[in-house]
Design a protein around this motif. Structure first.
Motif, mmCIF file in Angstrom:
data_model
loop_
_atom_site.group_PDB
_atom_site.id
_atom_site.type_symbol
_atom_site.label_atom_id
_atom_site.label_comp_id
_atom_site.label_asym_id
_atom_site.label_seq_id
_atom_site.Cartn_x
_atom_site.Cartn_y
_atom_site.Cartn_z
ATOM 1 N N SER A 83 0.862 -1.182 0.000
ATOM 2 C CA SER A 83 0.000 0.000 0.000
ATOM 3 C C SER A 83 0.899 1.233 0.000
ATOM 4 C CB SER A 83 -0.881 0.014 1.262
ATOM 5 O OG SER A 83 -0.063 0.165 2.406
ATOM 6 N N GLY A 84 0.289 2.377 -0.195
ATOM 7 C CA GLY A 84 1.050 3.619 -0.091
ATOM 8 C C GLY A 84 1.650 3.749 1.299
ATOM 9 N N ILE A 88 5.512 4.276 2.388
ATOM 10 C CA ILE A 88 5.931 5.449 3.168
ATOM 11 C C ILE A 88 6.732 4.996 4.399
ATOM 12 C CG2 ILE A 88 5.067 7.337 4.644
ATOM 13 C CD1 ILE A 88 2.697 7.588 2.618
ATOM 14 N N THR A 183 1.847 11.437 -4.924
ATOM 15 C CA THR A 183 0.604 10.762 -5.329
ATOM 16 C C THR A 183 -0.311 11.660 -6.148
ATOM 17 O OG1 THR A 183 0.679 9.366 -3.364
ATOM 18 C CG2 THR A 183 -1.469 9.624 -4.405
ATOM 19 N N PHE A 184 -0.558 12.897 -5.670
ATOM 20 C CA PHE A 184 -1.529 13.759 -6.337
ATOM 21 C C PHE A 184 -1.014 14.287 -7.675
ATOM 22 C CE2 PHE A 184 -5.016 15.386 -3.283
ATOM 23 C CZ PHE A 184 -5.067 14.172 -2.641
ATOM 24 N N SER A 203 1.069 6.510 -3.303
ATOM 25 C CA SER A 203 -0.036 5.602 -3.111
ATOM 26 C C SER A 203 -0.432 5.245 -4.542
ATOM 27 C CB SER A 203 -1.193 6.281 -2.376
ATOM 28 O OG SER A 203 -2.316 5.436 -2.461
ATOM 29 N N LYS A 206 -3.873 5.187 -6.250
ATOM 30 C CA LYS A 206 -4.528 6.362 -6.841
ATOM 31 C C LYS A 206 -4.226 6.445 -8.337
ATOM 32 C CE LYS A 206 -5.923 7.079 -2.644
ATOM 33 N NZ LYS A 206 -4.898 6.696 -1.746
ATOM 34 N N LEU A 323 -9.567 8.591 -4.280
ATOM 35 C CA LEU A 323 -9.520 9.513 -5.412
ATOM 36 C C LEU A 323 -8.833 8.840 -6.591
ATOM 37 C CD1 LEU A 323 -6.415 11.593 -5.371
ATOM 38 C CD2 LEU A 323 -7.096 10.754 -3.157
HETATM 39 C C1 LIG Z 1 -1.357 11.525 -0.632
HETATM 40 C C2 LIG Z 1 -1.546 10.140 -0.088
HETATM 41 N N1 LIG Z 1 -0.487 9.455 0.334
HETATM 42 C C3 LIG Z 1 -0.602 8.202 0.831
HETATM 43 C C4 LIG Z 1 -1.833 7.596 0.937
HETATM 44 C C5 LIG Z 1 -1.926 6.211 1.507
HETATM 45 O O1 LIG Z 1 -2.015 5.294 0.475
HETATM 46 P P1 LIG Z 1 -2.686 3.839 0.603
HETATM 47 O O2 LIG Z 1 -4.121 4.041 0.941
HETATM 48 O O3 LIG Z 1 -2.426 3.232 -0.734
HETATM 49 O O4 LIG Z 1 -1.954 3.145 1.702
HETATM 50 C C6 LIG Z 1 -2.963 8.272 0.492
HETATM 51 C C7 LIG Z 1 -4.296 7.631 0.597
HETATM 52 O O5 LIG Z 1 -5.309 8.234 0.388
HETATM 53 C C8 LIG Z 1 -2.829 9.588 -0.032
HETATM 54 O O6 LIG Z 1 -3.880 10.281 -0.447
#
Ligand SMILES: Cc1ncc(COP(=O)(O)O)c(C=O)c1O
Length: 380
Positions: A83-84, A88, A183-184, A203, A206, A323
């Motif tokens: 996962s993100g 991280i 991510t964004f 992430s 997304k 998103l």
């Molecule tokens: C900017 C950002 N970073 C990290 C994450 C975490 O990612 P994940 O839900 O894939 O663990 C999110 C999740 O919404 C996010 O919006």
């Protein structure tokens, strides 16, 4: 009763694996481990001549995703995670150890905020969350044991664009590493490694995946740090599964055309919302990159709007606490991503139930604006 050979055949029957199959798409290596011909063959793995032993350590599908993202971000190596958040965590642990200090932007994603403010301190890692809007406040928080500056290239939900020149200067003077969540923005808009970051994390759930059907993370950047992070992922067991990796990698192939269209649609929606008298404020960044300003538009609706009616009349625009899919969706930060913030912090950041984060999809631009406008109209 079946004869005894049945029980062997039922396990070992399979097509000839050595036959050359020229598949256009990468197959899904849905296996937990790999086979070896003899001891010499096994030794080759430990000598680095062959790559795969056990899927928690490496598997071709997560590798393909990580290498693909590293190429887009221009990182020297990449690693995928479950996962993100897993990416991280591993990325941060590749830089800091107990006793070290992290200086992070206070307006990072809620899950990251939680990791930084609760989990890492419980492991003996010091963390300060502060405003990155003002370089003096960043400089004022640096300690002798500070090792890492952590931020997001474009923040959530108010879309502040990080000033990488400032971070690079501060990191250079204080011998700090910089880790950026991209991510964004995605590498379509921004490539933070080219702007001084040492690690970039996604992430991949997304925009990289883009279809809301897989949860994944990718870390890329300096090879030495990425390899350290890979060891953390292996030890913590937070590797990405082959199927999720395959889906996500497939998604990355359309990242360019999705981001191009979604950013264009978002710009049109931001313009339409600016013209709407029932929208108190539109958050949509300017000059993010020559390719556009991203696909998220956050709006603060007038307090006279009845929010449940608004959501009920949005029709095909659904509330989704995520998103970046191809469909336009809305999320309610006060109830989801930023729910855990104290009432004081919510007020300080301006997050309340009238703040709506729109993840703009690939539909016809006019339809997206019209759908939101009619819901606003119906909720007055
Ligand atoms: C900017 C950002 N970073 C990290 C994450 C975490 O990612 P994940 O839900 O894939 O663990 C999110 C999740 O919404 C996010 O919006």
């Amino acid at each position: 009763m079946r004869d005894s050979s049945f029980f062997t055949k039922v396990v070992h029957h399979k097509a000839d694996q050595t036959a050359a199959v020229h598949s256009k798409a990468t197959p899904i290596y849905q296996t937990s481990a790999f086979t070896f011909k003899d001891l010499d063959d096994l030794e080759k793995y430990y000598e680095g001549e062959t790559s795969y032993l056990y899927s928690r350590e490496r598997n071709p599908n997560p590798e393909e995703l990580a290498e693909g993202v590293a190429a887009l971000e221009e990182g020297s190596a990449g690693v995928a995670a479950a996962s993100g958040m897993a990416a991280i965590f591993a990325g941060i642990l590749s830089v800091v150890k107990p006793g070290d200090h992290i200086l992070a932007a206070e307006d990072v994603y809620g899950g990251t905020h939680n990791l930084l403010s609760h989990e890492l301190p419980s492991l003996g890692i010091e963390v300060t969350l502060t405003s990155f809007r003002d370089q003096e406040s960043i400089k004022g928080e640096i300690r002798p044991n500070t090792k890492l500056l952590y931020s997001e290239s474009v923040t959530n939900p108010f879309l502040r664009v990080e000033d990488m020149t400032v971070l690079q200067e501060i990191a250079g003077k204080n011998d700090l590493k910089i880790m950026i969540d991209n991510t964004f923005a995605t590498p379509y808009l921004l490539r933070p490694l080219k702007q001084g970051a040492d690690l970039v994390v996604h992430s991949a759930t997304k925009y990289l995946g883009g279809h809301s059907d897989a949860t994944a993370g990718v870390l890329t950047g300096e090879r030495e740090l990425v390899e350290k992070a890979r060891q953390k992922i292996v030890s913590l067991g937070s590797n990405l599964s082959p199927f999720e990796a395959w889906l996500t990698y497939r998604g990355t192939k359309t990242l360019g055309i999705r981001m191009e269209k979604q950013s264009r649609n978002a710009q049109a929606l931001a313009d339409a919302m600016q013209r709407n008298a029932d929208v108190e404020k539109v958050y949509y960044p300017e000059n993010v990159s020559a390719e556009g300003n991203g696909a998220i538009v956050t709006i603060a609706l007038n307090k006279s709007i009845e929010m449940n009616t608004f959501y009920r009349t949005l029709g095909w625009i659904k509330i989704v606490p995520s998103l970046a899919g191809v469909e336009t969706t809305v999320s309610v930060p006060s109830r989801t991503s930023h729910r855990a913030l104290s009432a004081k912090d919510k007020e300080r950041f301006g997050i309340d139930d009238h703040v709506v984060r729109v993840s703009v999809g690939i539909e016809s631009s006019d339809d997206i604006s019209a759908q939101l406008e009619q819901a606003i109209e119906a909720s007055k």
